[in-house]
Design a protein around this motif. Structure first.
Motif, PDB file in Angstrom:
ATOM      1  N   ILE A  66       2.328 -12.766  -4.420  1.00  0.00           N
ATOM      2  CA  ILE A  66       2.966 -11.671  -3.680  1.00  0.00           C
ATOM      3  C   ILE A  66       2.142 -10.400  -3.817  1.00  0.00           C
ATOM      4  O   ILE A  66       1.974  -9.653  -2.850  1.00  0.00           O
ATOM      5  N   ARG A  67       1.603 -10.155  -5.005  1.00  0.00           N
ATOM      6  CA  ARG A  67       0.745  -8.967  -5.199  1.00  0.00           C
ATOM      7  C   ARG A  67      -0.487  -9.039  -4.303  1.00  0.00           C
ATOM      8  O   ARG A  67      -0.957  -8.020  -3.780  1.00  0.00           O
ATOM      9  N   LYS A  68      -1.029 -10.240  -4.113  1.00  0.00           N
ATOM     10  CA  LYS A  68      -2.185 -10.394  -3.229  1.00  0.00           C
ATOM     11  C   LYS A  68      -1.808 -10.029  -1.795  1.00  0.00           C
ATOM     12  O   LYS A  68      -2.569  -9.355  -1.088  1.00  0.00           O
ATOM     13  N   LEU A  69      -0.625 -10.441  -1.371  1.00  0.00           N
ATOM     14  CA  LEU A  69      -0.142 -10.093  -0.033  1.00  0.00           C
ATOM     15  C   LEU A  69       0.025  -8.586   0.103  1.00  0.00           C
ATOM     16  O   LEU A  69      -0.324  -7.996   1.139  1.00  0.00           O
ATOM     17  N   ILE A  70       0.530  -7.937  -0.955  1.00  0.00           N
ATOM     18  CA  ILE A  70       0.697  -6.478  -0.930  1.00  0.00           C
ATOM     19  C   ILE A  70      -0.654  -5.791  -0.820  1.00  0.00           C
ATOM     20  O   ILE A  70      -0.824  -4.842  -0.045  1.00  0.00           O
ATOM     21  N   ARG A  71      -1.635  -6.262  -1.586  1.00  0.00           N
ATOM     22  CA  ARG A  71      -2.978  -5.657  -1.525  1.00  0.00           C
ATOM     23  C   ARG A  71      -3.585  -5.818  -0.137  1.00  0.00           C
ATOM     24  O   ARG A  71      -4.265  -4.915   0.365  1.00  0.00           O
ATOM     25  N   GLN A  72      -3.352  -6.953   0.489  1.00  0.00           N
ATOM     26  CA  GLN A  72      -3.870  -7.163   1.846  1.00  0.00           C
ATOM     27  C   GLN A  72      -3.228  -6.186   2.824  1.00  0.00           C
ATOM     28  O   GLN A  72      -3.902  -5.660   3.714  1.00  0.00           O
ATOM     29  N   ARG A  73      -1.934  -5.930   2.670  1.00  0.00           N
ATOM     30  CA  ARG A  73      -1.266  -4.958   3.528  1.00  0.00           C
ATOM     31  C   ARG A  73      -1.828  -3.560   3.298  1.00  0.00           C
ATOM     32  O   ARG A  73      -2.073  -2.815   4.241  1.00  0.00           O
ATOM     33  N   GLN A  74      -2.053  -3.215   2.039  1.00  0.00           N
ATOM     34  CA  GLN A  74      -2.555  -1.874   1.727  1.00  0.00           C
ATOM     35  C   GLN A  74      -3.988  -1.662   2.196  1.00  0.00           C
ATOM     36  O   GLN A  74      -4.396  -0.526   2.463  1.00  0.00           O
ATOM     37  N   ALA A  75      -4.759  -2.750   2.304  1.00  0.00           N
ATOM     38  CA  ALA A  75      -6.153  -2.638   2.723  1.00  0.00           C
ATOM     39  C   ALA A  75      -6.288  -2.098   4.142  1.00  0.00           C
ATOM     40  O   ALA A  75      -7.336  -1.563   4.513  1.00  0.00           O
ATOM     41  N   ARG A  76      -5.248  -2.209   4.949  1.00  0.00           N
ATOM     42  CA  ARG A  76      -5.319  -1.720   6.327  1.00  0.00           C
ATOM     43  C   ARG A  76      -5.571  -0.223   6.385  1.00  0.00           C
ATOM     44  O   ARG A  76      -6.189   0.274   7.327  1.00  0.00           O
ATOM     45  N   SER A  77      -5.092   0.501   5.373  1.00  0.00           N
ATOM     46  CA  SER A  77      -5.238   1.958   5.388  1.00  0.00           C
ATOM     47  C   SER A  77      -6.696   2.391   5.241  1.00  0.00           C
ATOM     48  O   SER A  77      -7.018   3.555   5.480  1.00  0.00           O
ATOM     49  N   GLN A  78      -7.583   1.477   4.830  1.00  0.00           N
ATOM     50  CA  GLN A  78      -9.006   1.809   4.745  1.00  0.00           C
ATOM     51  C   GLN A  78      -9.654   1.877   6.120  1.00  0.00           C
ATOM     52  O   GLN A  78     -10.725   2.470   6.276  1.00  0.00           O
ATOM     53  N   PHE A  79      -9.010   1.282   7.097  1.00  0.00           N
ATOM     54  CA  PHE A  79      -9.611   1.199   8.427  1.00  0.00           C
ATOM     55  C   PHE A  79      -8.765   1.878   9.507  1.00  0.00           C
ATOM     56  O   PHE A  79      -9.281   2.211  10.570  1.00  0.00           O
ATOM     57  N   PHE A  80      -7.490   2.094   9.228  1.00  0.00           N
ATOM     58  CA  PHE A  80      -6.587   2.704  10.201  1.00  0.00           C
ATOM     59  C   PHE A  80      -5.722   3.736   9.507  1.00  0.00           C
ATOM     60  O   PHE A  80      -5.573   3.731   8.280  1.00  0.00           O
ATOM     61  N   ASP A  81      -5.135   4.603  10.299  1.00  0.00           N
ATOM     62  CA  ASP A  81      -4.194   5.580   9.775  1.00  0.00           C
ATOM     63  C   ASP A  81      -3.014   4.841   9.141  1.00  0.00           C
ATOM     64  O   ASP A  81      -2.367   4.017   9.790  1.00  0.00           O
ATOM     65  N   ALA A  82      -2.726   5.155   7.874  1.00  0.00           N
ATOM     66  CA  ALA A  82      -1.672   4.442   7.147  1.00  0.00           C
ATOM     67  C   ALA A  82      -0.314   4.579   7.833  1.00  0.00           C
ATOM     68  O   ALA A  82       0.527   3.679   7.748  1.00  0.00           O
ATOM     69  N   GLU A  83      -0.070   5.707   8.523  1.00  0.00           N
ATOM     70  CA  GLU A  83       1.224   5.921   9.165  1.00  0.00           C
ATOM     71  C   GLU A  83       1.469   4.928  10.298  1.00  0.00           C
ATOM     72  O   GLU A  83       2.611   4.698  10.691  1.00  0.00           O
ATOM     73  N   LEU A  84       0.397   4.348  10.821  1.00  0.00           N
ATOM     74  CA  LEU A  84       0.555   3.341  11.876  1.00  0.00           C
ATOM     75  C   LEU A  84       1.357   2.145  11.377  1.00  0.00           C
ATOM     76  O   LEU A  84       2.069   1.497  12.145  1.00  0.00           O
ATOM     77  N   PHE A  85       1.247   1.845  10.100  1.00  0.00           N
ATOM     78  CA  PHE A  85       1.851   0.629   9.556  1.00  0.00           C
ATOM     79  C   PHE A  85       2.967   0.932   8.554  1.00  0.00           C
ATOM     80  O   PHE A  85       3.348   0.059   7.774  1.00  0.00           O
ATOM     81  N   ALA A  86       3.465   2.169   8.556  1.00  0.00           N
ATOM     82  CA  ALA A  86       4.515   2.524   7.602  1.00  0.00           C
ATOM     83  C   ALA A  86       5.742   1.642   7.814  1.00  0.00           C
ATOM     84  O   ALA A  86       6.311   1.594   8.900  1.00  0.00           O
ATOM     85  N   ASP A  87       6.116   0.930   6.797  1.00  0.00           N
ATOM     86  CA  ASP A  87       7.282   0.037   6.838  1.00  0.00           C
ATOM     87  C   ASP A  87       7.888   0.031   5.443  1.00  0.00           C
ATOM     88  O   ASP A  87       7.781  -0.952   4.700  1.00  0.00           O
ATOM     89  N   PRO A  88       8.521   1.142   5.040  1.00  0.00           N
ATOM     90  CA  PRO A  88       8.957   1.282   3.647  1.00  0.00           C
ATOM     91  C   PRO A  88       9.933   0.206   3.199  1.00  0.00           C
ATOM     92  O   PRO A  88       9.868  -0.241   2.050  1.00  0.00           O
ATOM     93  N   ALA A  89      10.829  -0.226   4.071  1.00  0.00           N
ATOM     94  CA  ALA A  89      11.811  -1.240   3.656  1.00  0.00           C
ATOM     95  C   ALA A  89      11.107  -2.525   3.235  1.00  0.00           C
ATOM     96  O   ALA A  89      11.435  -3.123   2.205  1.00  0.00           O
ATOM     97  N   TRP A  90      10.126  -2.952   4.021  1.00  0.00           N
ATOM     98  CA  TRP A  90       9.424  -4.192   3.701  1.00  0.00           C
ATOM     99  C   TRP A  90       8.558  -4.040   2.459  1.00  0.00           C
ATOM    100  O   TRP A  90       8.496  -4.945   1.614  1.00  0.00           O
ATOM    101  N   ASP A  91       7.893  -2.898   2.327  1.00  0.00           N
ATOM    102  CA  ASP A  91       7.075  -2.674   1.134  1.00  0.00           C
ATOM    103  C   ASP A  91       7.949  -2.642  -0.125  1.00  0.00           C
ATOM    104  O   ASP A  91       7.547  -3.133  -1.190  1.00  0.00           O
ATOM    105  N   ILE A  92       9.144  -2.084  -0.016  1.00  0.00           N
ATOM    106  CA  ILE A  92      10.075  -2.077  -1.140  1.00  0.00           C
ATOM    107  C   ILE A  92      10.492  -3.503  -1.489  1.00  0.00           C
ATOM    108  O   ILE A  92      10.509  -3.897  -2.665  1.00  0.00           O
TER     109      ILE A  92
END
Length: 329
Positions: free
Chosen positions: A218-244
């Protein structure tokens, strides 16, 4: 500095003007909160520091209590706990601002009053919190409101409504899945999954509830989601409920407790916004608040059993589970 919004005075059912208690040790913030409360139509009942209010014998509470608590010392935490109990019994509304460093301790003080907790807020954040309190006052007449504040309050109303609507639907789906398949961490008697053949019993395990995958997956999946912010604006993918949900699922698989500060960071949005999501998810029975057995003034957040079950079934549906663990081994 004068507030740029003005309300008619607000009254209770008996025609008495609603009152506010302003408690803050920082002079500038205390003056600012008093100014904003007066502009919102409240009568100031008390305006002082935390220690001064705490030393008063039986000090009266306003209908609204504005608190600024930047330091989590023992005296302040004891006062916040008393305020939570008194407000919970009287129905007073609490708005508490704090810092990220003090958040865990401050959060643990409020279990009865439904306090709004703001983390390192600006003045606009406090004004919005007062606006949310006013939204529950019947027959309120608005005399003047700056366009910028009007749009801000509108966006907040839409955001809170959207959160509640989305979580209501998610909660219904989780409940339906729980009724259909049982809990992910629950041992159940084989009431419907077995049949008798003479003196032998055959148990049908074809519909056994899946378990959460290993926390590392699950941590690997979280890191993959967070990696998107290196290439795109993080606000594009803001999904706090799912990240929680992902962070708490990993913590549950690891048998680890999660404090509210850590969860706010994992949500990937400002801490005040994350707290709003957490509160709504607790209200929707997706998450549970667990008091710290070693320090009753603190609390942890965890997945409800039905939510953990739904997460386990989700991971199984997308192929992240025991099969992946065996392959990794």
């Amino acid at each position: 500095m004068q507030a740029d919004f003005v309300y008619e005075p607000v009254f209770d059912g008996a025609g008495m003007q609603l009152s506010v208690s302003v408690l803050a040790d920082r002079d500038a913030i205390r003056d600012q909160m008093r100014c904003d409360a007066e502009a919102a139509g409240f009568r100031v009942l008390e305006c002082c520091g935390l220690d001064e209010f705490g030393s008063g014998s039986g000090s009266a509470l306003g209908d609204l209590i504005l608190v600024d608590c930047a330091d989590a010392d023992a005296g302040a935490m004891a006062l916040l706990s008393r305020l939570d109990m008194r407000a919970g019994k009287s129905g007073a509304q609490l708005v508490v601002s704090t810092t990220m460093d003090a958040l865990d301790a401050v959060f643990g003080c409020f279990a009865m009053s439904g306090a709004q907790i703001l983390v390192e807020p600006g003045r606009a954040d406090r004004i919005i919190a007062i606006g949310r309190v006013l939204a529950h006052v019947p027959n309120l007449r608005l005399r003047e409101l700056a366009e910028e504040d009007r749009l801000m309050l509108l966006r907040l109303t839409e955001q809170v409504g959207s959160i509640a609507q989305r979580l209501e639907g998610l909660s219904s789906q989780v409940d339906a899945g729980q009724r259909e398949g049982g809990g992910a961490f629950r041992l159940e008697s084989p009431a419907q999954g077995w049949h008798a053949q003479g003196d032998e019993y055959v148990v049908d395990n074809s519909k056994a509830a899946p378990r959460l995958p290993d926390g590392a997956l699950i941590r690997k999946l979280i890191r993959q989601r967070q990696a998107r912010s290196q290439f795109f604006d993080a606000e594009l993918f803001a999904d706090p409920a799912w990240d929680i949900l992902l962070d708490l699922a990993a913590a549950r698989a690891e048998r680890r407790q999660v404090c509210v500060t850590s969860l706010c960071i994992a949500a990937g949005v400002p801490a005040t916004t994350a707290l709003r999501w957490i509160a709504q998810m607790v209200d929707a029975d997706l998450l549970v608040r667990i008091p710290d057995p070693h320090d009753r003034r603190r609390a942890h957040i965890a997945l409800a059993d039905a939510t953990a079950d739904a997460m386990a079934r989700y991971f199984a549906a997308i192929g992240i589970g025991e099969a992946c663990e065996l392959a990794a081994a």
